[in-house]
Design a protein around this motif. Structure first.
Motif, PDB file in Angstrom:
ATOM      1  N   UNK A 223     115.290  64.402  -9.049  1.00 42.15           N
ATOM      2  CA  UNK A 223     116.157  63.238  -9.511  1.00 42.15           C
ATOM      3  C   UNK A 223     114.815  62.375 -10.127  1.00 42.15           C
ATOM      4  N   UNK A 224     115.045  61.640 -11.194  1.00 40.38           N
ATOM      5  CA  UNK A 224     113.787  61.066 -11.926  1.00 40.38           C
ATOM      6  C   UNK A 224     112.934  60.257 -11.122  1.00 40.38           C
ATOM      7  N   UNK A 225     111.595  60.450 -11.506  1.00 44.26           N
ATOM      8  CA  UNK A 225     110.588  59.667 -10.714  1.00 44.26           C
ATOM      9  C   UNK A 225     110.124  58.396 -11.514  1.00 44.26           C
ATOM     10  N   UNK A 226     110.182  57.369 -11.035  1.00 43.01           N
ATOM     11  CA  UNK A 226     109.744  56.124 -11.715  1.00 43.01           C
ATOM     12  C   UNK A 226     108.695  55.439 -11.234  1.00 43.01           C
ATOM     13  N   UNK A 227     107.781  55.162 -12.263  1.00 44.52           N
ATOM     14  CA  UNK A 227     106.261  54.448 -12.120  1.00 44.52           C
ATOM     15  C   UNK A 227     105.082  55.306 -12.198  1.00 44.52           C
ATOM     16  N   UNK A 228     104.368  54.684 -12.931  1.00 47.76           N
ATOM     17  CA  UNK A 228     102.939  55.488 -13.144  1.00 47.76           C
ATOM     18  C   UNK A 228     102.419  56.352 -12.023  1.00 47.76           C
ATOM     19  N   UNK A 229     102.175  55.406 -11.026  1.00 47.09           N
ATOM     20  CA  UNK A 229     101.333  55.928  -9.900  1.00 47.09           C
ATOM     21  C   UNK A 229     102.051  57.174  -9.247  1.00 47.09           C
ATOM     22  N   UNK A 230     103.491  56.917  -9.288  1.00 46.31           N
ATOM     23  CA  UNK A 230     104.162  57.954  -8.498  1.00 46.31           C
ATOM     24  C   UNK A 230     104.150  59.191  -9.460  1.00 46.31           C
TER      25      UNK A 230
END
Length: 304
Positions: A223-230
Motif C-alpha cells: 500500500x502507499x507509503x506516506x512521508x519523506x522519512x518513511x
C-alpha cells in the motif's frame, strides 16, 4: 499519346489509409481510458475489425466515427478491467510507456497521460472517465461524446461537469515546467545512486507518497507509503538488500521525466515522479514485468 486511365482507389485501401492516419490518436484515447498499452492495442484490433466492415460512403467524419468506435470498445474493456483490478495483488499503476521528448512540450497531452493524473482517473466510473478523457484531453464536442457513450448531450454535460470537479479536487496543485521536473529527477537519481540520505530528504516533499506496483510477481510495498522519512527508509533498505549495482537512466515516460531503473544492467522497473514546489511529491515505481514491455522503444501519442 495513350491516355492515362483513372482508377478509383479500392475501398479497403481507403479504410486502411484512414485507420493508419488516425491510429496514434485512437491509441492515445484508448490508453487514457484504460491505463494499459496492451489493452489499448487489443481495443485497436477490435476497432479495425469493425471499421473494415463500414461503408465509407455513409461516413461523414471518419475521425469522429473512429473515435466513437474506439470509445465504445474501450468502455467495454474498461468494465472488464475493473473486475480484474479487484483481484490485483498490491497497488495498481498505469503501464509506463517510453515517449518522444516532444510529447513533454505538449503540456495538455503530457498531463493527460501522466501517472499522477491517470491514477486520479482510476477513481472515476467508466462512463465518467470516457467523458472526461474525450472532453478534456481531446476537445471532443458534447454531441459526439453523447453518440459514443449512448447518452444525451445534456446528460454528457452533467457527467463532464461532475467528472471535472472530481478530478480538479485530486489532481496535482500546480503544473511545473519540464525543466523543473528534470532537475528534481536528476537530484533524485544522484541521491539514489550515492545512497545519500540528506540528498533524498532535500528533494522529497515532507508528505511525499510512494506507490509501487509489482503485480504479485516482484516485491513491492502493498500500500502507499506516506512521508519523506518513511519513503527514504523504505527505498534505501530495499537497495541495501540487493548486491547488484543500481543505475537510473533519465528518460521521458508518459510525456514526463522518469527513471528506468537497472540493477547490473537489467531493467528492474520504471520510476515516475510528480513534482510540486520544486520537490518530488509523488513517486510511482512500476516493477511488474508485464508492464515493462513499452520502455525499450518510443510509443507515439497524439491528440489530433
Amino acid at each position: 499519346m495513350a491516355q492515362t486511365e483513372h482508377v478509383d482507389e479500392h475501398p479497403a485501401d481507403l479504410a486502411t489509409g484512414a485507420f493508419v492516419a488516425h491510429r496514434n490518436l485512437l491509441f492515445t484515447v484508448a490508453y487514457e481510458m484504460l491505463g494499459s498499452a496492451a489493452d489499448a492495442e487489443d481495443v485497436l484490433q477490435e476497432v479495425w475489425l469493425r471499421w473494415a466492415r463500414v461503408d465509407l460512403a455513409q461516413v461523414r467524419d471518419q475521425r469522429a466515427y473512429l473515435v466513437r468506435i474506439t470509445t465504445r470498445q474501450a468502455l467495454n474493456r474498461l468494465r472488464a478491467l475493473r473486475r480484474r483490478k479487484e483481484s490485483y495483488v498490491g497497488s495498481w499503476l498505469p503501464e509506463p510507456m517510453l515517449t518522444a521528448p516532444d510529447v513533454a512540450l505538449d503540456v495538455e497531452l503530457a498531463e493527460s497521460v501522466s501517472m499522477a493524473l491517470m491514477l486520479v482517473l482510476e477513481t472515476l466510473s467508466p462512463t465518467e472517465r470516457a467523458v472526461f478523457v474525450l472532453r478534456e484531453a481531446f476537445g471532443v464536442g458534447y454531441d459526439e461524446i453523447a453518440a459514443a457513450v449512448d447518452k444525451t448531450p445534456a446528460a454528457v454535460r452533467q457527467i463532464a461537469h461532475r467528472a471535472r470537479r472530481h478530478v480538479d479536487a485530486r489532481r496535482p496543485r500546480e503544473a511545473v515546467s519540464p525543466g523543473e521536473a528534470r532537475a528534481a529527477l536528476e537530484s533524485l537519481r544522484r541521491a539514489l545512486e550515492d545512497g545519500d540520505v540528506p540528498g533524498l530528504l532535500a528533494v522529497l516533499a515532507p508528505d511525499v507518497v510512494l506507490v509501487s506496483d509489482g503485480g504479485g510477481v516482484k516485491r513491492a510495498v502493498p500500500r502507499p507509503v506516506v512521508g519523506a522519512d518513511k519513503v527514504v527508509r523504505m527505498v534505501l533498505s530495499g537497495l541495501g538488500r540487493l548486491e547488484s549495482a543500481f543505475t537510473g537512466e533519465a528518460v521521458v515516460v508518459n510525456g514526463n521525466p522518469a527513471l528506468v531503473v537497472r540493477f547490473d544492467g537489467e531493467v528492474d522497473g520504471v520510476m515516475a515522479i510528480r513534482v510540486e514546489d520544486a520537490r518530488i511529491a509523488g513517486l510511482y515505481y512500476v516493477r511488474n514485468p508485464e508492464k515493462l514491455t513499452r520502455v525499450g522503444a518510443e510509443t507515439p501519442l497524439a491528440r489530433r
